[in-house]
Design a protein around this motif. Structure first.
Motif, PDB file in Angstrom:
ATOM      1  N   VAL A   1       5.983   8.405 -21.950  1.00 47.50           N
ATOM      2  CA  VAL A   1       5.231   9.472 -22.603  1.00 47.50           C
ATOM      3  C   VAL A   1       6.219  10.381 -23.322  1.00 47.50           C
ATOM      4  O   VAL A   1       7.008  11.088 -22.688  1.00 47.50           O
ATOM      5  CB  VAL A   1       4.404  10.283 -21.588  1.00 47.50           C
ATOM      6  N   GLY A   2       6.201  10.342 -24.639  1.00 53.67           N
ATOM      7  CA  GLY A   2       7.080  11.192 -25.414  1.00 53.67           C
ATOM      8  C   GLY A   2       6.491  12.584 -25.605  1.00 53.67           C
ATOM      9  O   GLY A   2       5.300  12.804 -25.365  1.00 53.67           O
ATOM     10  N   PRO A   3       7.301  13.527 -26.044  1.00 52.40           N
ATOM     11  CA  PRO A   3       6.798  14.876 -26.298  1.00 52.40           C
ATOM     12  C   PRO A   3       5.920  14.907 -27.547  1.00 52.40           C
ATOM     13  O   PRO A   3       6.145  14.140 -28.485  1.00 52.40           O
ATOM     14  CB  PRO A   3       8.080  15.695 -26.517  1.00 52.40           C
ATOM     15  N   ASP A   4       4.934  15.758 -27.546  1.00 52.58           N
ATOM     16  CA  ASP A   4       4.098  15.958 -28.731  1.00 52.58           C
ATOM     17  C   ASP A   4       4.794  16.990 -29.605  1.00 52.58           C
ATOM     18  O   ASP A   4       4.732  18.192 -29.350  1.00 52.58           O
ATOM     19  CB  ASP A   4       2.710  16.448 -28.312  1.00 52.58           C
ATOM     20  N   LEU A   5       5.467  16.528 -30.645  1.00 54.38           N
ATOM     21  CA  LEU A   5       6.289  17.411 -31.470  1.00 54.38           C
ATOM     22  C   LEU A   5       5.460  18.367 -32.321  1.00 54.38           C
ATOM     23  O   LEU A   5       6.015  19.289 -32.926  1.00 54.38           O
ATOM     24  CB  LEU A   5       7.208  16.577 -32.363  1.00 54.38           C
TER      25      LEU A   5
ATOM     26  N   PRO B   1      10.327   4.325 -32.267  1.00 59.02           N
ATOM     27  CA  PRO B   1      10.663   5.741 -32.357  1.00 59.02           C
ATOM     28  C   PRO B   1       9.708   6.580 -31.515  1.00 59.02           C
ATOM     29  O   PRO B   1       8.507   6.635 -31.792  1.00 59.02           O
ATOM     30  CB  PRO B   1      10.500   6.051 -33.852  1.00 59.02           C
ATOM     31  N   VAL B   2      10.234   7.198 -30.477  1.00 57.07           N
ATOM     32  CA  VAL B   2       9.412   8.019 -29.589  1.00 57.07           C
ATOM     33  C   VAL B   2       8.832   9.196 -30.374  1.00 57.07           C
ATOM     34  O   VAL B   2       9.506   9.805 -31.202  1.00 57.07           O
ATOM     35  CB  VAL B   2      10.252   8.518 -28.404  1.00 57.07           C
ATOM     36  N   SER B   3       7.569   9.493 -30.112  1.00 56.18           N
ATOM     37  CA  SER B   3       6.882  10.639 -30.726  1.00 56.18           C
ATOM     38  C   SER B   3       6.770  10.503 -32.250  1.00 56.18           C
ATOM     39  O   SER B   3       6.759  11.503 -32.964  1.00 56.18           O
ATOM     40  CB  SER B   3       7.581  11.961 -30.374  1.00 56.18           C
ATOM     41  N   GLY B   4       6.694   9.271 -32.722  1.00 54.10           N
ATOM     42  CA  GLY B   4       6.523   9.052 -34.147  1.00 54.10           C
ATOM     43  C   GLY B   4       5.066   9.192 -34.559  1.00 54.10           C
ATOM     44  O   GLY B   4       4.203   9.588 -33.770  1.00 54.10           O
TER      45      GLY B   4
ATOM     46  N   SER C   1       4.688  13.396 -34.588  1.00 55.25           N
ATOM     47  CA  SER C   1       5.941  13.952 -35.104  1.00 55.25           C
ATOM     48  C   SER C   1       5.757  15.324 -35.742  1.00 55.25           C
ATOM     49  O   SER C   1       6.723  16.066 -35.920  1.00 55.25           O
ATOM     50  CB  SER C   1       6.573  12.989 -36.114  1.00 55.25           C
ATOM     51  N   GLY C   2       4.527  15.657 -36.106  1.00 57.66           N
ATOM     52  CA  GLY C   2       4.253  16.983 -36.647  1.00 57.66           C
ATOM     53  C   GLY C   2       5.101  17.318 -37.864  1.00 57.66           C
ATOM     54  O   GLY C   2       5.247  16.513 -38.781  1.00 57.66           O
TER      55      GLY C   2
END
Length: 333
Positions: A163-167, A222-225, A229-230
């Motif tokens: 689970v990547g961060p929600d940028l 790519p994590v949080s892509g 990615s915002g």
């Protein structure tokens, strides 16, 4: 005292930082330039609340395993015309481990409703979308940046749920780098446990490895892509490569050793054909920078992974400043 600690006392004594970039990852520790990235490494999941320095001289060798490939983790590519083609092969054996860009609400709830790469992966796994994930997965993944490896389909398909961060909720670039690096550290740690299961404190019985030959391939995206990615979408190629390099250097030495000895390849999977040149260029420049920084064991112009003696020398160098460290005896001694 470790090199990182000696540098840190000249920067800020109250907090630790991981050093990434050109000179900061060399055997000779010649700092041509570097970035300062706060990060923490702990035995289970990486935590980011109390960062401290973890420095590695072996980063130039480990990043040599990373290469950009023109397909997603399941081998599918979206062409520049928007068509979907099978550019690579589907993972056919357990030695190819894929990363699932999972949503925390799906991990803690149900797989049903997952879209994008995660939805395609769950369909490929053939899991019941209306049944919760295994207890081990839900226990290990309780927050963004966490990851957990799990073997499906009677031991034939291996996945690292991450689970990547929600940028979209981030504004500070350093917090973005810290969260992304934490996620990659946890992914690489899970992969190291997969190719060398004696590292795993849970000691699963899903693998039986009796040789020391390199055999594991990791397919990571790519994590949080994408939509997550915002405002950082245009920076994702650089952020991804920088944080992967930082993560490889911040793994505990036993995990870096496992990756060095057992990895065939770390494939950075780019699903969108239009994004491939950007990621490929950034990765090439990172390897070139590391090669030009004095780490002569790295040859950035070839795709061959470094020789085991070179890796062993780099890993031994990492330990050289640890109090009480005794180098291994030479075979000729």
């Amino acid at each position: 005292m470790r090199f990182g600690a000696r540098i840190l006392k000249h920067i800020r004594p109250s907090i630790g930082y991981a050093l990434t970039g050109v000179g900061a990852t060399c055997m000779g520790y010649s700092a041509l330039y570097f970035n300062i990235l706060p990060i923490a490494v702990f035995p289970t999941q990486v935590q980011t609340s109390k960062p401290f320095a973890v420095f590695s001289a072996s980063t130039p060798e480990l990043i040599k395993f990373v290469r950009v490939v023109p397909y997603g983790v399941l081998g599918t590519q979206m062409t520049a015309e928007g068509k979907f083609v099978q550019s690579g092969t589907e993972p056919e054996t357990i030695d190819v481990v894929i990363v699932d860009p999972a949503g925390l609400h799906h991990i803690q709830g149900l797989p049903a409703g997952a879209g994008g790469a995660a939805g395609a992966i769950y369909k490929w796994l053939g899991i019941d979308l209306n049944q919760p994930f295994d207890d081990r997965i839900r226990q290990k993944i309780s927050a963004p940046t966490h990851a957990c490896r799990y073997v499906y389909a009677d031991g034939t398909k291996s996945v690292i749920h991450a689970v990547g961060p929600d940028l979209r909720t981030y504004s500070d670039i350093w917090e973005v780098k810290r969260a992304l690096t934490s996620t990659y550290v946890n992914i690489f740690k899970e992969f190291a446990e997969h190719i060398r299961p004696e590292l795993d404190i849970f000691r699963p019985n899903d693998l039986n490895i009796n040789n020391a030959e390199p055999w594991g391939t990791l397919r990571v995206l790519p994590v949080s892509g994408g939509i997550f990615s915002g405002d950082f979408k245009d920076q994702m190629p650089g952020l991804t490569v920088e944080c992967i390099a930082a993560a490889l250097g911040q793994l505990p030495k036993i995990y870096r050793r496992s990756l060095a000895m057992r990895t065939k390849s770390i494939e950075l999977c780019i699903f969108d054909e239009k994004e491939i040149p950007s990621f490929d260029k950034v990765l090439h420049l990172k390897k070139e920078d590391l090669a030009n920084s004095g780490c002569t064991a790295l040859d950035a112009t070839t795709s061959n992974v470094p020789a085991l003696p070179q890796i062993q020398n780099m890993l031994d160098q990492d330990d050289a400043d640890v109090p009480g460290y005794i180098p291994p005896k030479s075979n000729n001694a």
